[in-house]
Enzyme design. Structure first.
Site, PDB file in Angstrom:
ATOM      1  NE  ARG A   1      -1.776  -2.397   2.883  1.00  0.00           N
ATOM      2  CZ  ARG A   1      -1.903  -3.653   2.436  1.00  0.00           C
ATOM      3  NH1 ARG A   1      -2.778  -3.979   1.760  1.00  0.00           N
ATOM      4  NH2 ARG A   1      -1.026  -4.642   2.823  1.00  0.00           N
ATOM      5  CB  THR A   2       3.726   2.651   2.237  1.00  0.00           C
ATOM      6  OG1 THR A   2       2.862   2.208   3.511  1.00  0.00           O
ATOM      7  CG2 THR A   2       4.302   3.804   2.516  1.00  0.00           C
TER       8      THR A   2
ATOM      9  CE  LYS B   1      27.110  -3.405  -7.561  1.00  0.00           C
ATOM     10  NZ  LYS B   1      27.415  -2.243  -8.543  1.00  0.00           N
TER      11      LYS B   1
ATOM     12  NE  ARG C   1       7.576   0.888   4.568  1.00  0.00           N
ATOM     13  CZ  ARG C   1       6.197   0.299   4.434  1.00  0.00           C
ATOM     14  NH1 ARG C   1       6.123  -0.991   4.053  1.00  0.00           N
ATOM     15  NH2 ARG C   1       5.292   1.173   4.817  1.00  0.00           N
TER      16      ARG C   1
HETATM   17  N1  ASP Z   1       1.915  -1.656   6.505  1.00  0.00           N
HETATM   18  C1  ASP Z   1       2.008  -1.259   7.882  1.00  0.00           C
HETATM   19  C2  ASP Z   1       3.645  -0.845   8.232  1.00  0.00           C
HETATM   20  O1  ASP Z   1       4.370  -0.978   7.181  1.00  0.00           O
HETATM   21  C3  ASP Z   1       1.664  -1.927   8.973  1.00  0.00           C
HETATM   22  C4  ASP Z   1       2.106  -3.559   8.998  1.00  0.00           C
HETATM   23  O2  ASP Z   1       3.047  -3.822   8.257  1.00  0.00           O
HETATM   24  O3  ASP Z   1       1.701  -4.234   9.823  1.00  0.00           O
HETATM   25  O4  ASP Z   1       3.922  -0.650   9.149  1.00  0.00           O
END
Ligand code: ASP
Length: 308
Positions: A58-59, A87, A108
């Site tokens: 989703r993100t 690397k 992320r």
């Molecule tokens: N998608 C959310 C996160 O990335 C919640 C999860 O993974 O549980 O933190």
């Protein structure tokens, strides 16, 4: 502390946003959700990079959808194994490099504090899309937006946060944002997965201390919102996961103890903590919540790109 987020520069956690900035993001998101679009030339020359060192559905896709819907362009990766991290390149060097290619980086990464490390070396804004078990501010913003969209207000709710509150980064950012906006928060976690003390201290500073209980039925009976999270298997010892998995489940029996219009939210992915039969109820808003990721991330990106 100076705020660094939209209206400033980086968005590392919800502390980077003033209340006015949060309200502006929610207002813009509502207008994007209603179909408003920027002028076609506004973001046409802007390039966003999505750097995902950890799995995401989703993100990442909602950030990319948001960028495209704003008319901006996107580069990025979702498999760090295919990058020079493999690397042995440091996060800092990767960030320095890609900051030379793009106008904003969405990051992320599995390590808590990685977004702050990136911000220290980046000449362009960093948006934290989840740093280990630390924070996930854009999820908290879309959660608050969902409260407003579903219940007409961001304030005055009684919200139960359920699940792995120790490792769940979404609930770390959300607990602070909810208390700042005058909501009463109750924490329910399996033993050993309770909310970290520093998050509780931040809640206390920003509003009221959350209530903590192990009695889910009693907590739900008094709530108007139930926010469910999964146990973060990837952040714990396999033996602990085996012991704790299945230790709570939202199903018809639990919901029979709650108000009939209880709003049920979940950042997703769900594993087994919500019975799929719950999905058909009017209060089960988690897929609508996921869809809200696009307008909210459009608002976040637009605010930052306008100022940088
Ligand atoms: N998608 C959310 C996160 O990335 C919640 C999860 O993974 O549980 O933190």
């Amino acid at each position: 502390m100076p705020r660094s987020g939209p209206g400033g520069r980086h968005l590392l956690d919800v502390d980077d946003l003033s209340d006015d900035a949060v309200e502006d993001i929610l207002r813009r998101a509502a207008s994007f959700a209603a179909g408003a679009r920027p002028h076609s030339s506004d973001f046409a020359d802007r390039l966003i990079a999505t750097l995902f060192f950890e799995p995401s559905t989703r993100t990442r896709l909602s950030f990319e959808a948001a960028a495209h819907r704003l008319g901006a362009r996107v580069i990025g990766f979702s498999d760090a194994g295919a990058t020079s991290a493999r690397k042995g390149e440091s996060l800092e060097d990767t960030i320095r490099t890609i900051a030379g290619y793009a106008d904003l980086l969405v990051l992320r990464h599995p390590e808590p504090g990685s977004a702050a490390r990136a911000a220290r070396v980046s000449q362009v804004p960093i948006v934290n899309a989840g740093d280990g078990d630390h924070a996930h501010p854009t999820q908290a913003l879309l959660d608050l937006y969902t409260l407003q969209a579903e219940r007409g207000a961001t304030r005055g709710h009684s919200v139960v946060l359920l699940g792995d509150l120790r490792h769940g980064r979404t609930v770390h950012s959300l607990a602070v944002l909810l208390t700042r906006f005058g909501n009463q928060v109750t924490l329910v976690a399996p033993p050993g997965l309770e909310m970290p003390a520093e998050v509780i201290a931040k809640c206390r500073e920003s509003g009221a201390a959350p209530r903590q209980t192990h009695d889910l039925g009693e907590a739900v009976a008094d709530a108007d919102v139930l926010y469910v999270t999964r146990i973060q298997k990837e952040r714990m010892d396999p033996a602990d996961y085996a012991r704790l998995s299945g230790s709570y489940r939202v199903d018809a029996a639990l919901l029979s103890r709650a108000s009939s219009d209880l709003l049920v939210l979940h950042p997703l992915p769900r594993v087994d903590e919500i019975d799929p039969a719950v999905d058909d109820g009017p209060g089960a808003a988690y897929f609508r919540q996921a869809a809200n990721g696009v307008p909210v991330r459009m608002a976040i990106l637009a605010r930052i790109l306008e100022k940088n």
